[in-house]
Design an enzyme around this catalytic site. Structure first.
Site, PDB file in Angstrom:
ATOM      1  N   LYS A  32      46.755  50.836  28.126  1.00  0.00           N
ATOM      2  CA  LYS A  32      44.912  49.753  28.585  1.00  0.00           C
ATOM      3  C   LYS A  32      46.240  48.270  29.173  1.00  0.00           C
ATOM      4  CE  LYS A  32      43.451  51.614  24.487  1.00  0.00           C
ATOM      5  NZ  LYS A  32      43.400  51.861  22.313  1.00  0.00           N
ATOM      6  N   GLU A  76      50.298  47.573  36.500  1.00  0.00           N
ATOM      7  CA  GLU A  76      51.217  47.173  34.882  1.00  0.00           C
ATOM      8  C   GLU A  76      50.413  46.291  35.115  1.00  0.00           C
ATOM      9  OE1 GLU A  76      51.928  48.221  32.345  1.00  0.00           O
ATOM     10  OE2 GLU A  76      53.694  49.566  32.673  1.00  0.00           O
ATOM     11  N   ASP A  77      50.744  45.573  33.650  1.00  0.00           N
ATOM     12  CA  ASP A  77      50.527  44.491  32.642  1.00  0.00           C
ATOM     13  C   ASP A  77      52.184  43.649  32.481  1.00  0.00           C
ATOM     14  OD1 ASP A  77      51.529  46.771  30.587  1.00  0.00           O
ATOM     15  OD2 ASP A  77      50.241  45.293  29.148  1.00  0.00           O
ATOM     16  N   ASP A 106      59.294  45.780  30.603  1.00  0.00           N
ATOM     17  CA  ASP A 106      60.196  45.853  29.575  1.00  0.00           C
ATOM     18  C   ASP A 106      60.967  46.571  29.635  1.00  0.00           C
ATOM     19  OD1 ASP A 106      60.240  44.577  27.877  1.00  0.00           O
ATOM     20  OD2 ASP A 106      60.087  46.003  26.476  1.00  0.00           O
ATOM     21  N   LYS A 130      60.072  41.793  32.465  1.00  0.00           N
ATOM     22  CA  LYS A 130      61.058  40.723  31.673  1.00  0.00           C
ATOM     23  C   LYS A 130      62.496  41.649  31.889  1.00  0.00           C
ATOM     24  CE  LYS A 130      59.197  40.747  26.811  1.00  0.00           C
ATOM     25  NZ  LYS A 130      58.150  41.333  25.550  1.00  0.00           N
ATOM     26  N   ASP A 136      49.193  43.235  24.452  1.00  0.00           N
ATOM     27  CA  ASP A 136      48.255  43.521  22.268  1.00  0.00           C
ATOM     28  C   ASP A 136      49.617  43.439  21.695  1.00  0.00           C
ATOM     29  OD1 ASP A 136      49.124  46.264  23.549  1.00  0.00           O
ATOM     30  OD2 ASP A 136      48.174  46.673  21.607  1.00  0.00           O
ATOM     31  N   ARG A 166      43.891  41.715  23.124  1.00  0.00           N
ATOM     32  CA  ARG A 166      43.892  41.838  24.249  1.00  0.00           C
ATOM     33  C   ARG A 166      42.596  41.016  25.069  1.00  0.00           C
ATOM     34  NH1 ARG A 166      46.314  46.827  25.530  1.00  0.00           N
ATOM     35  NH2 ARG A 166      46.750  48.795  23.944  1.00  0.00           N
TER      36      ARG A 166
HETATM   37  P1  IMP Z   1      58.481  49.790  28.919  1.00  0.00           P
HETATM   38  O1  IMP Z   1      58.276  51.541  28.777  1.00  0.00           O
HETATM   39  O2  IMP Z   1      59.418  49.734  27.732  1.00  0.00           O
HETATM   40  O3  IMP Z   1      58.534  49.471  30.120  1.00  0.00           O
HETATM   41  O4  IMP Z   1      57.009  49.334  28.868  1.00  0.00           O
HETATM   42  C1  IMP Z   1      56.187  48.666  28.736  1.00  0.00           C
HETATM   43  C2  IMP Z   1      54.527  48.311  28.168  1.00  0.00           C
HETATM   44  O5  IMP Z   1      55.107  47.991  27.189  1.00  0.00           O
HETATM   45  C3  IMP Z   1      53.929  47.364  28.627  1.00  0.00           C
HETATM   46  O6  IMP Z   1      52.907  48.306  29.211  1.00  0.00           O
HETATM   47  C4  IMP Z   1      53.358  46.769  27.673  1.00  0.00           C
HETATM   48  O7  IMP Z   1      52.329  47.814  27.376  1.00  0.00           O
HETATM   49  C5  IMP Z   1      54.498  46.668  26.386  1.00  0.00           C
HETATM   50  N1  IMP Z   1      55.232  45.340  26.388  1.00  0.00           N
HETATM   51  C6  IMP Z   1      56.694  45.553  26.556  1.00  0.00           C
HETATM   52  N2  IMP Z   1      56.516  43.829  26.447  1.00  0.00           N
HETATM   53  C7  IMP Z   1      55.654  43.133  25.912  1.00  0.00           C
HETATM   54  C8  IMP Z   1      55.186  42.798  25.208  1.00  0.00           C
HETATM   55  O8  IMP Z   1      56.312  41.082  26.038  1.00  0.00           O
HETATM   56  N3  IMP Z   1      53.967  42.343  24.968  1.00  0.00           N
HETATM   57  C9  IMP Z   1      52.548  43.009  24.898  1.00  0.00           C
HETATM   58  N4  IMP Z   1      53.384  44.206  25.145  1.00  0.00           N
HETATM   59  C10 IMP Z   1      53.650  44.627  25.953  1.00  0.00           C
HETATM   60 MG    MG Z   2      50.684  48.517  26.185  1.00  0.00          MG
END
Ligand code: IMP
Ligand code: MG
Length: 182
Positions: A45, A101-102, A105, A133, A161, A167
């Site tokens: 979302k 993507e938002d 990470d 990040k 979120d 959000r």
């Molecule tokens: P990844 O698979 O670890 O790259 O996760 C990505 C997802 O983790 C993002 O789409 C977010 O939904 C969530 N996420 C990672 N870091 C944050 C943060 O600092 N705040 C909110 N959501 C985060």
């Molecule tokens: Mg998320």
């Protein structure tokens, strides 16, 4: 007219900052996708506010679709296990796909999604993320368009979120550690 939130330690980007960043990304995308059949794929979302604003700055005919992936449970750490909860509803073979993507990470979500869409076949595939990040990366994922690089802090607002809260904040703020270390 920023809405106050008691659990936000400090504001990282105001509504105006976000608009400037989004406009800049939209202009680059507009330039790069001239004459190409563009399909923007938002990862819900978290992408919903960013993608809505970004599209208004993409001055090209384009299509949009969404996917829902789950990896995060009720915490700040990714489980590394990605599941597609909602898949695309349009064929992608003759499209240039831009994943929106938002935040990237660990990179596990996008690594999985990018490989999945690549296997299905499309003309090209690129990534646009509002936040990156890089210090937390586990999977080899690089975004083609990055709005803003963040340190190892947990941020919320503008679609992002923590446990489905925050959000709707019109800005992006750093969440107080007390708010997630309970
Ligand atoms: P990844 O698979 O670890 O790259 O996760 C990505 C997802 O983790 C993002 O789409 C977010 O939904 C969530 N996420 C990672 N870091 C944050 C943060 O600092 N705040 C909110 N959501 C985060
Ligand atoms: Mg998320």
């Amino acid at each position: 007219m920023d809405m106050k939130c008691e659990n936000v330690e400090r504001i990282l980007l105001s509504r105006e900052d976000l608009d400037r960043i989004t406009k800049n990304l939209g202009e680059q995308i507009t330039k790069d996708y001239q004459g190409k059949k563009l399909l923007m794929v938002g990862i819900l979302k978290g992408c919903f506010m960013f993608m809505a604003d970004l599209m208004r700055y993409v001055e090209l005919p384009c299509q949009m679709d969404f996917m829902i992936c789950s990896s995060y449970g009720a915490g700040t750490e990714s489980s590394g296990q990605i599941k597609i909860v909602k898949d695309l509803s349009v064929p992608i073979q003759d499209c240039h796909v831009l994943i929106v993507e938002d935040i990237i990470d660990s990179g596990n979500t996008l690594c999985y999604v990018k490989n999945l869409l690549k296997e299905r076949g499309c003309k090209s595939i690129k990534l646009c993320t509002l936040f990156d990040k890089p210090s937390r990366r586990e999977a080899p994922v690089y975004a083609d368009y990055i709005g803003y690089e963040v340190a190892n802090e947990f941020i919320v607002g503008y679609g992002l979120d923590f446990n489905e809260r925050y959000r709707n904040l019109p800005y992006v703020g750093v969440l107080k550690p007390e708010a997630y270390q309970l």
